[in-house]
Design an enzyme around this catalytic site. Structure first.
Site, short mmCIF file in Angstrom:
data_model
loop_
_atom_site.label_atom_id
_atom_site.label_comp_id
_atom_site.label_asym_id
_atom_site.label_seq_id
_atom_site.Cartn_x
_atom_site.Cartn_y
_atom_site.Cartn_z
N HIS A 85 -6.93 0.53 -6.29
CA HIS A 85 -7.35 -0.15 -5.53
C HIS A 85 -8.45 -1.60 -6.45
O HIS A 85 -10.07 -2.29 -5.57
CB HIS A 85 -8.40 0.53 -4.11
CG HIS A 85 -8.64 -0.01 -2.71
ND1 HIS A 85 -7.76 -0.98 -2.10
CD2 HIS A 85 -9.59 0.37 -1.67
CE1 HIS A 85 -7.63 -1.26 -1.22
NE2 HIS A 85 -8.89 -0.34 -0.53
N ARG A 119 -13.39 -8.96 1.32
CA ARG A 119 -12.06 -8.64 1.39
C ARG A 119 -11.19 -10.25 1.63
O ARG A 119 -9.93 -10.43 0.86
CB ARG A 119 -11.19 -7.74 1.35
CG ARG A 119 -12.07 -5.88 1.95
CD ARG A 119 -12.03 -5.42 0.66
NE ARG A 119 -10.17 -5.47 0.37
CZ ARG A 119 -9.80 -4.68 1.02
NH1 ARG A 119 -10.70 -3.63 1.28
NH2 ARG A 119 -7.94 -4.50 0.36
N ARG A 146 0.91 -1.29 -0.07
CA ARG A 146 0.12 0.30 0.01
C ARG A 146 0.93 1.58 -0.40
O ARG A 146 1.56 1.71 1.29
CB ARG A 146 -0.60 -0.05 0.90
CG ARG A 146 -1.55 1.18 1.63
CD ARG A 146 -2.99 1.77 2.01
NE ARG A 146 -3.78 0.70 1.83
CZ ARG A 146 -5.13 0.40 2.21
NH1 ARG A 146 -5.65 1.67 3.09
NH2 ARG A 146 -5.82 -0.24 1.91
N GLN A 165 -10.05 -4.22 -3.73
CA GLN A 165 -10.59 -3.82 -3.04
C GLN A 165 -12.70 -4.14 -3.95
O GLN A 165 -13.87 -4.56 -4.11
CB GLN A 165 -11.25 -2.28 -2.71
CG GLN A 165 -12.85 -1.49 -2.73
CD GLN A 165 -12.86 -2.08 -0.65
OE1 GLN A 165 -12.17 -2.11 -0.11
NE2 GLN A 165 -14.23 -2.70 -0.90
N CYS A 194 -16.32 1.48 0.45
CA CYS A 194 -14.91 0.50 0.57
C CYS A 194 -14.92 0.45 2.52
O CYS A 194 -14.29 -0.49 2.81
CB CYS A 194 -14.17 0.52 0.11
SG CYS A 194 -13.74 2.80 0.35
N ASP A 209 -17.83 6.78 -1.64
CA ASP A 209 -15.85 6.39 -1.14
C ASP A 209 -15.89 7.88 0.03
O ASP A 209 -16.68 9.09 -0.48
CB ASP A 209 -15.39 6.15 -2.03
CG ASP A 209 -13.70 6.15 -1.31
OD1 ASP A 209 -13.54 5.80 -0.02
OD2 ASP A 209 -12.77 6.07 -2.24
#
Ligand code: CP
Ligand code: NVA
Length: 322
Positions: A136, A299, A109, A139, A271, A231
């Site tokens: 991402h 996830r 990340r 996700q 998310c 988001d």
């Protein structure tokens, strides 16, 4: 690196063909249904998690998933006095070459997407993007799994992302054409997707028979939607622009009135982490249409499936699917 030794990476969903994305979802379903069947499948393998940004879901779901598969994870934060050397200037390429001598996968990340590309280019083990400023992908895999569970099939579903175009909406735009659903991004005119990502998503959609659309009018965009997704208005790294972003996005909050314009069985997706009262009201986030906790749970399953495939423990092609 010899070509036959080239590892598979997940830098963005562009690394997966539609068939491969569907294979991840198929294995994710199986792993979720029968986790015990996969115990020990990553035994003897170690994974480095190199993170320069905060995380709750991504870190925990990867670490727990790897443990459930019998593997071992090392969390390497990149900041502070005790962090990984990449946080103080060791190049991504040097980091990747060294880590490749110790571990069987690197989960990263990082702010700049280019760093993830550089790591992957030098790594002889799989590199997984656990969020960058641009994408991402993990996700979006979990989100596709969640939508499929809810609706039975992804084909023809309409997902509308309401908010600023960002890493999450970029990955959803790449997931739609590969998985079979349509994606509309409803965003302010000056917070649109990067042209390069939009072009790629539109050309993938044309090739695979799905639709990508842009709108600046959330009330109009969500009509008939099967899923409304939002988001945070301020992504990690954008703190200096927070006030300006909040002003631009004032008309883009997901509330009950907006949800009521979608299809009757529409779901609400996020998310997480959510900023309650900002991009979404409590009523919607905690309401009957919300599937945000299923997304968070998935996830775990989607990433377990992804690691099994990237590490070559499970085949990309199942018998009879060639
Ligand atoms: N959705 C997500 O990636 O959450 P974290 O930032 O908590 O990992
Ligand atoms: N767009 C958000 C996603 C967090 C999971 C961010 O980058 O901060």
């Amino acid at each position: 690196m010899r070509p036959e030794a080239m590892p598979r990476h997940l830098r963005s969903l562009m690394d997966l063909s539609p068939r491969e994305l569907k294979r991840v979802l198929e294995l994710a379903r199986t792993v979720k249904r029968n986790p015990a069947a996969y115990h020990g499948r990553l035994a003897g393998r170690s994974f480095a998690l190199v993170f320069s940004k905060q995380s709750t879901r991504t870190r925990v779901s990867f670490e727990v998933g790897i443990a459930q598969l019998g593997g071992h994870s090392l969390f390497l934060p990149a900041g502070g006095q005790t962090g990984a050397q990449m946080g103080r200037g060791e190049t991504p390429a040097d980091t990747a070459r060294v880590l490749s001598r110790y571990v069987q996968g690197i989960i990263v990340r990082w702010h700049e997407h280019s760093t993830i590309e550089e790591l992957a280019a030098a790594s002889s083990v799989p590199v997984v993007n656990a969020l960058s400023d641009r994408y991402h992908p993990c996700q979006a895999l979990a989100d596709a799994q969640t939508l499929e569970e809810r609706f039975g099939s992804l084909r023809g579903l309409k997902l509308v992302f309401v908010g600023p175009a960002n890493n999450v909406s970029n990955s959803l735009m790449l997931a739609g054409p590969r998985a079979g659903f349509d994606v509309t991004v409803a965003c302010p005119a000056d917070l649109v997707p990067e042209p390069e990502v939009l072009r790629r998503a539109m050309s993938d959609a044309a090739e695979h028979g799905t639709r990508i659309a842009l709108s600046h009018d959330p009330a109009e965009a969500v009509v008939g939607a099967n899923a409304i997704y939002t988001d945070t208005w301020v992504s990690m790294g954008q703190e200096a622009e927070a006030e300006a972003l909040r002003k631009k996005l004032a008309g883009f909050r997901v509330d009950a009135a907006l949800m009521s314009r979608a299809a009757p069985n529409a779901v609400f997706m996020h998310c997480l982490p959510a900023h309650r009262g900002e991009e979404v009201t409590d009523e919607v986030l905690d309401g009957p249409h919300s599937i945000v906790l299923d997304e968070a749970e998935n996830r775990l399953h989607a990433q377990k499936a992804l690691l099994l495939l990237l590490c070559g423990v499970e085949p990309w092609q199942t018998p009879g699917s060639a």
